[in-house]
Structure formats: C-alpha cells, structure tokens
Design a protein around this motif. Structure first.
Motif: not given
Length: 424
Positions: A135-142
């Motif tokens: 599972v990879s998560v990031d705050i930036d939608a782009e």
C-alpha cells in the motif's frame, strides 16, 4: 483530472518507447545492480532480483538520460513547486536498496510505503511476491495519480494499491503492516505510524535531527523503539500536518550577498544581534583533531547536532567571502552576536586535514571554541568506537536516567536518544 491522467499516460508511453528490453537499458541496469551488490547496498537475492526486473527509467520524467536514471547515488526530481523547492523525487538507487534491506522485507509481507512515486512500490511488490501486499500513500493527489498511471503502464497496478491521504493521521480500516517504509524526510515519528506497525514489525524512517538526517530502521523493544541499522541519506521533506519547517535567517555581507543559517530547533530569540556580523574580523580556533582527506567523519555532524547548543546548517551565496573560501562544511553554531562554522586546514603531512572552526562576530572566538571543544569530545569519546545507535521513546513512556555519550532530542511526540558506545 481525466486530462491530467491522459497527459501522464502519454508521458509514460513516450518513456516506454525508450525500450525497456533494449540491450543498452539492460546493460546499464545490470551495471547499477552489480555496483549496489559490490558496495553491500544490496545483500539479498530478493532485492537483487527486484532491481534487475523493475524498469527504473519508466518512473522518471521523459528525457532523463539513462546514465542519470541508473546512477547509483543520484535522485531524479519529479515535482517542484513554484519556487523550485523539490516536492517529490525518485530517490537515489542506493538508499532505496538500503531501506528495503534495512526493513528486512520478505515474501508474503504486508508493506506500507509513506511517500508515493511508483518505482519504490514496484520494487517492494517484487520482493513481497504474489502473496504479499503493498500500500503506497501520499498527501499529494497529483503524485498519487501519477503513481497509479506509472504502475498500471508497467504492470504493477494489481500488486500495489495507491491511496491519497495525509499519513500523519493514519489510514482508517487499513490495519497493521509487517513493514513500514517512510520515503520522505520526517522530523518525528507520528503516533499513527506506530498504530499501523505490527507488534514484531519494523519501520524505516529518514529522521531529521537538528537538520542532520539518518535513515533509521526501528524495531519495537517493549514500550519504545530501538534501531537495528542506520544510513546517511537525504530526502524531500514530509508535507501536511507532520511538516516541520526550518527557520532560516539570511545575513547580508558588504556586497549584498547572503549567508543563510537554517535552524531545526534552538533558533536565536533575537537574530538582530547578528546584524553586521559578516563585517567583523574573522577569527578561528583549531581543535588539533586530524582526519585523512578521504576519510568519512559523518558521525561528527550528528555529534554536533546532538551536543552543540545553537547548532544550525549553513549556506553561502556565490560571491560571498565564505563561498570563495571553500575549506568549510555546512554546519554552524550561533552564540549571541556571533556564529562559527566547521572548517578544515591542510596539515604538513599533506594527506590529512585538521578540523576546527572559523567565526564572525565580537565573540566569535567563543563560538569557535565551543565547536572545537565538541570536535575534541567526539574524537576522544566516539571517533574510534562503534557507530551510534538510536532509541525512540513515545510520549507517555519513560527513558529513565540518561547515560554519558547519549544525546537527547525532544520531539513533538516523544524523545529521540542518540547513543555513542564508548570508544575503546
């Protein structure tokens, strides 16, 4: 959003046209892996296989030279803000390899990656295999949109799930993970990350300590965390509610150029005391400690960050006297109306350099002496000993008495302790 996705898909198609299967790409990729193995950055067959399989060039901006893409220690920036600040990157291959090895990722594991990009998640997917989950998560939608496109185009979308969220607050419903890899620079270890960590799990995090970063693997040890390994590395900083901006002071010289002082903590209450400091006569104090010109002394930087009050990072604009001087390192200390910085001078032997400090300000000699005293303390108490270790005590736990050779850094959610075993 659909238009952005189409643009990304066109970019990926263009990148893939460089022919992942070409002999040249294969040779360059294999040369990188061979170097990582020779340098002990890769130590397991599973990580070796992942690096030989995943096309790193498919995850970087189109037109990036393959020699840059597959260089052992070059990161590739994938996003900057309007001021040119780096927001996302494909990290240097050596630190990606080391982080996966530090974490001890293996087949069948459930792994959380905090900080998306695609390539590292694909590497993890190869290592955990068909029975594992990434599972990879990031705050930036782009960034998450880009990662999804790249993973789909390279065939990893069914093996990696990408989420857009501020990981500082956790991911409700995601449960626990065997391994957590934080791929952005963090000032603290967020409680939510520990909530997601399995009881016998490992978290690897690039932790900033007064501006000096180490990528540290932590394992639970009762009510706190203890390190199992650490690596020197740098990362783009964490965004969102877990961000910790530095305080930066720009000191002008006579030519209108600037020397910048960057503080993680402990910034001076009244920086106006430093007005005109670069117009004063420079002083210096030498420590008597010498090192070989090709000898690493990165642990000194960490020692100064832990034990030297007023510690800061230093940068000099082109055109300043300091920039022209060259024989210095970007570590400083501020004391009242003066500041000093780590410097070196050649010795008579020619192959060694003496460490010390140069300073500006009315009391510059005192600042330089404070730094030189810590250089001597590091040399006497830690230089010849084992590498430092780290322990993290979350808020609500007690670290007890602090022994000698231990620096304590107060964080928002706990205490970080850096220990140097006594040199024999």
């Amino acid at each position: 959003m659909a238009r952005e996705t189409q643009r990304l898909e066109r970019r990926v198609t263009h990148t893939a046209d460089r022919s992942d299967s070409s002999d040249r790409v294969g040779q360059i990729r294999d040369a990188l892996v061979d170097r990582l193995i020779a340098d002990d950055m890769i130590t397991s067959s599973a990580v070796e296989a992942a690096f030989r399989t995943v096309p790193r060039h498919a995850f970087v901006p189109a037109g990036t030279p393959l020699e840059v893409v597959y260089d052992v220690d070059q990161s590739v920036i994938t996003k900057t803000d309007e001021h040119g600040v780096h927001l996302s990157s494909v990290s240097a291959a050596y630190i990606q390899a080391r982080m996966i090895e530090q974490a001890g990722v293996g087949p069948g594991m459930r792994v959380l990656e905090i900080g998306s990009g695609g390539y590292n998640a694909a590497l993890l997917a190869e290592v955990v295999g068909v029975d594992g989950q990434v599972v990879s998560v990031d705050i930036d939608a782009e960034i998450t949109d880009r990662a999804r496109v790249l993973l789909r185009e390279t065939g990893y979308d069914r093996r990696v799930r990408v989420l857009q969220a501020d990981a500082v607050h956790g991911m409700p419903g995601e449960g626990v993970f065997d391994r957590i890899l934080v791929t952005v620079g963090a000032w603290d270890i967020c409680p939510a990350w520990l909530d997601h960590l399995a009881p016998d799990g490992v978290i690897v995090v690039p932790l900033r300590m007064n501006g000096v970063t180490r990528t540290i693997a932590f394992r639970r040890n009762g009510d706190h965390l203890t390190s199992t390994s650490s690596e020197v590395a740098g990362f783009v900083p964490l965004q969102g509610d877990g961000a910790r901006p530095e305080r930066i002071f720009r000191l002008p010289d006579r030519q209108g150029q600037f020397v910048s002082l960057r503080f993680d903590v402990g910034a001076p209450d009244d920086v106006r005391q430093l007005d005109g400091v670069l117009d004063t006569e420079r002083t210096e104090v030498w420590s008597g400690v010498t090192i070989g010109l090709s000898e690493s002394f990165a642990d000194l930087h960490l020692w100064l960050a832990g034990f030297l009050p007023g510690f800061c990072l230093l940068a000099a604009d082109d055109g300043t006297e300091l920039a022209a001087e060259r024989r210095w390192f970007p570590f400083g200390v501020v004391r009242g109306d003066s500041f000093a910085y780590l410097a070196w001078r050649p010795t008579d032997e020619g192959s060694r350099a003496e460490l010390g400090a140069r300073a500006f300000g009315a009391h510059g000699k005192d600042s330089a002496a404070a730094m030189s005293e810590q250089i001597q303390a590091w040399y006497q108490r830690a230089r010849r000993g084992p590498a430092p270790t780290f322990a993290y005590w979350p808020a609500g736990t007690s670290a007890g008495a602090v022994p000698d050779n231990v620096a304590v850094l107060k964080k928002t959610h706990g205490l970080l302790m850096i220990s140097w075993p006594v040199a024999s």
